[in-house]
Design a protein around this motif. Structure first.
Motif, PDB file in Angstrom:
ATOM      1  N   GLY A  72       0.777  -1.226   0.000  1.00  0.00           N
ATOM      2  CA  GLY A  72       0.000   0.000   0.000  1.00  0.00           C
ATOM      3  C   GLY A  72       0.814   1.285   0.000  1.00  0.00           C
ATOM      4  N   TYR A  73       2.126   1.177  -0.056  1.00  0.00           N
ATOM      5  CA  TYR A  73       3.019   2.340  -0.144  1.00  0.00           C
ATOM      6  C   TYR A  73       4.345   1.856  -0.716  1.00  0.00           C
ATOM      7  CZ  TYR A  73       5.157   0.692   4.224  1.00  0.00           C
ATOM      8  OH  TYR A  73       5.798  -0.045   5.179  1.00  0.00           O
ATOM      9  N   GLY A  74       5.365   2.693  -0.766  1.00  0.00           N
ATOM     10  CA  GLY A  74       6.599   2.339  -1.455  1.00  0.00           C
ATOM     11  C   GLY A  74       7.813   2.132  -0.581  1.00  0.00           C
ATOM     12  N   GLY A  75       7.665   1.605   0.621  1.00  0.00           N
ATOM     13  CA  GLY A  75       8.797   1.445   1.523  1.00  0.00           C
ATOM     14  C   GLY A  75       9.490   0.100   1.468  1.00  0.00           C
ATOM     15  N   SER A  76      10.257  -0.197   2.529  1.00  0.00           N
ATOM     16  CA  SER A  76      11.037  -1.430   2.566  1.00  0.00           C
ATOM     17  C   SER A  76      10.168  -2.673   2.773  1.00  0.00           C
ATOM     18  CB  SER A  76      12.118  -1.350   3.642  1.00  0.00           C
ATOM     19  OG  SER A  76      11.544  -1.178   4.919  1.00  0.00           O
ATOM     20  N   GLY A  77       9.112  -2.581   3.547  1.00  0.00           N
ATOM     21  CA  GLY A  77       8.198  -3.713   3.715  1.00  0.00           C
ATOM     22  C   GLY A  77       7.553  -4.117   2.393  1.00  0.00           C
ATOM     23  N   PRO A  78       7.052  -3.151   1.605  1.00  0.00           N
ATOM     24  CA  PRO A  78       6.535  -3.489   0.283  1.00  0.00           C
ATOM     25  C   PRO A  78       7.612  -4.031  -0.661  1.00  0.00           C
ATOM     26  CG  PRO A  78       5.533  -1.470   1.027  1.00  0.00           C
ATOM     27  CD  PRO A  78       6.628  -1.805   2.019  1.00  0.00           C
ATOM     28  N   ALA A  79       8.845  -3.576  -0.534  1.00  0.00           N
ATOM     29  CA  ALA A  79       9.929  -4.120  -1.362  1.00  0.00           C
ATOM     30  C   ALA A  79      10.129  -5.600  -1.043  1.00  0.00           C
ATOM     31  CB  ALA A  79      11.224  -3.349  -1.133  1.00  0.00           C
ATOM     32  N   GLN A  80      10.051  -5.947   0.247  1.00  0.00           N
ATOM     33  CA  GLN A  80      10.202  -7.340   0.648  1.00  0.00           C
ATOM     34  C   GLN A  80       9.077  -8.187   0.076  1.00  0.00           C
ATOM     35  OE1 GLN A  80      13.063  -8.036   2.742  1.00  0.00           O
ATOM     36  NE2 GLN A  80      12.651  -9.931   1.649  1.00  0.00           N
ATOM     37  N   LEU A  81       7.854  -7.682   0.109  1.00  0.00           N
ATOM     38  CA  LEU A  81       6.727  -8.406  -0.462  1.00  0.00           C
ATOM     39  C   LEU A  81       6.891  -8.542  -1.971  1.00  0.00           C
ATOM     40  CD1 LEU A  81       4.008  -9.809  -0.330  1.00  0.00           C
ATOM     41  CD2 LEU A  81       2.923  -7.543  -0.358  1.00  0.00           C
ATOM     42  N   ALA A  82       7.321  -7.488  -2.636  1.00  0.00           N
ATOM     43  CA  ALA A  82       7.490  -7.522  -4.093  1.00  0.00           C
ATOM     44  C   ALA A  82       8.480  -8.602  -4.511  1.00  0.00           C
ATOM     45  CB  ALA A  82       7.949  -6.155  -4.610  1.00  0.00           C
ATOM     46  N   ILE A  83       9.614  -8.669  -3.856  1.00  0.00           N
ATOM     47  CA  ILE A  83      10.612  -9.673  -4.244  1.00  0.00           C
ATOM     48  C   ILE A  83      10.119 -11.079  -3.923  1.00  0.00           C
ATOM     49  CG2 ILE A  83      12.106  -9.786  -2.193  1.00  0.00           C
ATOM     50  CD1 ILE A  83      14.472  -9.469  -4.292  1.00  0.00           C
ATOM     51  N   ALA A  84       9.410 -11.231  -2.810  1.00  0.00           N
ATOM     52  CA  ALA A  84       8.887 -12.546  -2.437  1.00  0.00           C
ATOM     53  C   ALA A  84       7.842 -13.037  -3.444  1.00  0.00           C
ATOM     54  CB  ALA A  84       8.286 -12.492  -1.036  1.00  0.00           C
ATOM     55  N   LEU A  85       6.936 -12.157  -3.840  1.00  0.00           N
ATOM     56  CA  LEU A  85       5.906 -12.538  -4.813  1.00  0.00           C
ATOM     57  C   LEU A  85       6.518 -12.894  -6.161  1.00  0.00           C
ATOM     58  CD1 LEU A  85       3.148  -9.897  -4.015  1.00  0.00           C
ATOM     59  CD2 LEU A  85       2.948 -12.382  -3.719  1.00  0.00           C
ATOM     60  N   LEU A  86       7.427 -12.054  -6.661  1.00  0.00           N
ATOM     61  CA  LEU A  86       8.041 -12.321  -7.958  1.00  0.00           C
ATOM     62  C   LEU A  86       8.896 -13.584  -7.942  1.00  0.00           C
ATOM     63  CD1 LEU A  86       9.088  -8.815  -9.320  1.00  0.00           C
ATOM     64  CD2 LEU A  86       7.304 -10.336 -10.191  1.00  0.00           C
ATOM     65  N   ALA A  87       9.631 -13.795  -6.858  1.00  0.00           N
ATOM     66  CA  ALA A  87      10.464 -15.004  -6.772  1.00  0.00           C
ATOM     67  C   ALA A  87       9.591 -16.249  -6.809  1.00  0.00           C
ATOM     68  CB  ALA A  87      11.301 -14.975  -5.500  1.00  0.00           C
ATOM     69  N   HIS A  88       8.462 -16.201  -6.153  1.00  0.00           N
ATOM     70  CA  HIS A  88       7.578 -17.360  -6.141  1.00  0.00           C
ATOM     71  C   HIS A  88       6.887 -17.543  -7.488  1.00  0.00           C
ATOM     72  CE1 HIS A  88       4.154 -19.940  -5.202  1.00  0.00           C
ATOM     73  NE2 HIS A  88       4.939 -20.432  -4.246  1.00  0.00           N
ATOM     74  N   ALA A  89       6.401 -16.461  -8.074  1.00  0.00           N
ATOM     75  CA  ALA A  89       5.604 -16.547  -9.306  1.00  0.00           C
ATOM     76  C   ALA A  89       6.450 -16.724 -10.565  1.00  0.00           C
ATOM     77  CB  ALA A  89       4.731 -15.307  -9.450  1.00  0.00           C
ATOM     78  N   VAL A  90       7.644 -16.136 -10.597  1.00  0.00           N
ATOM     79  CA  VAL A  90       8.457 -16.174 -11.817  1.00  0.00           C
ATOM     80  C   VAL A  90       9.754 -16.930 -11.520  1.00  0.00           C
ATOM     81  CG1 VAL A  90       9.472 -14.816 -13.683  1.00  0.00           C
ATOM     82  CG2 VAL A  90       7.419 -13.988 -12.556  1.00  0.00           C
ATOM     83  N   ASP A  91      10.757 -16.239 -10.962  1.00  0.00           N
ATOM     84  CA  ASP A  91      11.998 -16.878 -10.525  1.00  0.00           C
ATOM     85  C   ASP A  91      12.842 -15.855  -9.780  1.00  0.00           C
ATOM     86  OD1 ASP A  91      13.766 -15.451 -12.388  1.00  0.00           O
ATOM     87  OD2 ASP A  91      13.119 -16.849 -13.935  1.00  0.00           O
ATOM     88  N   ASP A  92      13.914 -16.333  -9.140  1.00  0.00           N
ATOM     89  CA  ASP A  92      14.752 -15.474  -8.305  1.00  0.00           C
ATOM     90  C   ASP A  92      15.412 -14.353  -9.099  1.00  0.00           C
ATOM     91  OD1 ASP A  92      14.070 -17.273  -6.337  1.00  0.00           O
ATOM     92  OD2 ASP A  92      16.124 -17.963  -5.950  1.00  0.00           O
ATOM     93  N   GLU A  93      15.915 -14.659 -10.276  1.00  0.00           N
ATOM     94  CA  GLU A  93      16.606 -13.651 -11.083  1.00  0.00           C
ATOM     95  C   GLU A  93      15.653 -12.534 -11.493  1.00  0.00           C
ATOM     96  OE1 GLU A  93      19.205 -13.147 -15.181  1.00  0.00           O
ATOM     97  OE2 GLU A  93      18.715 -15.161 -14.482  1.00  0.00           O
ATOM     98  N   ALA A  94      14.473 -12.889 -11.960  1.00  0.00           N
ATOM     99  CA  ALA A  94      13.479 -11.880 -12.343  1.00  0.00           C
ATOM    100  C   ALA A  94      13.080 -11.048 -11.138  1.00  0.00           C
ATOM    101  CB  ALA A  94      12.252 -12.557 -12.953  1.00  0.00           C
ATOM    102  N   ALA A  95      12.957 -11.702  -9.982  1.00  0.00           N
ATOM    103  CA  ALA A  95      12.592 -10.975  -8.766  1.00  0.00           C
ATOM    104  C   ALA A  95      13.649  -9.924  -8.422  1.00  0.00           C
ATOM    105  CB  ALA A  95      12.417 -11.948  -7.608  1.00  0.00           C
TER     106      ALA A  95
END
Length: 133
Positions: A72-95
């Motif tokens: 819901g905003y652009g801080g470090s907690g959302p960055a952690q969620l973003a990398i976790a979602l992308l790593a799970h859905a796509v792959d680690d490198e893309a994340a």
């Protein structure tokens, strides 16, 4: 977006929501859900699951926010969620390559109280970003 979640809890998406094959084999039915418990202590408010199981926060890829994932905003907690979602859905490198943009485009726009995203939604975002590169 997942049709079993009310519109007020769905993440924003400008993508076509017609089901389609996923980048990650067999992930078309995977659903990510975020829930915020307003009565929980700080650091335990946000829960993100993948088909009912806890999402791995992937601190091995990015130790942005050890205290809590967020949205819901652009801080470090959302960055952690973003990398976790992308790593799970796509792959680690893309994340690692795209988590900042995913944070701005998707995670920062997720509704505060809760949301749901399909793996196909994440795949569609990634395909669009990859086409731009």
């Amino acid at each position: 977006m997942s049709s079993d979640v009310g519109a007020e809890t769905q993440g924003s998406s400008t993508q076509n929501t017609t089901p389609r094959p996923s980048v990650t084999s067999g992930s078309a039915e995977i659903v990510y859900r975020g829930y915020r418990d307003p009565t929980a202590p700080v650091g335990e408010k946000c829960t993100v699951s993948v088909d009912g199981d806890p999402l791995n926060s992937r601190y091995d890829l990015l130790p942005a926010s050890r205290s809590e994932i967020e949205w819901g905003y652009g801080g470090s907690g959302p960055a952690q969620l973003a990398i976790a979602l992308l790593a799970h859905a796509v792959d680690d490198e893309a994340a690692c390559d795209h988590y900042q943009r995913f944070k701005r485009d998707v995670v920062a726009e997720l509704p505060e109280k809760g949301w749901a995203l399909r793996a196909a939604d994440l795949d569609a975002w990634y395909e669009e970003v990859s086409a731009d590169a």
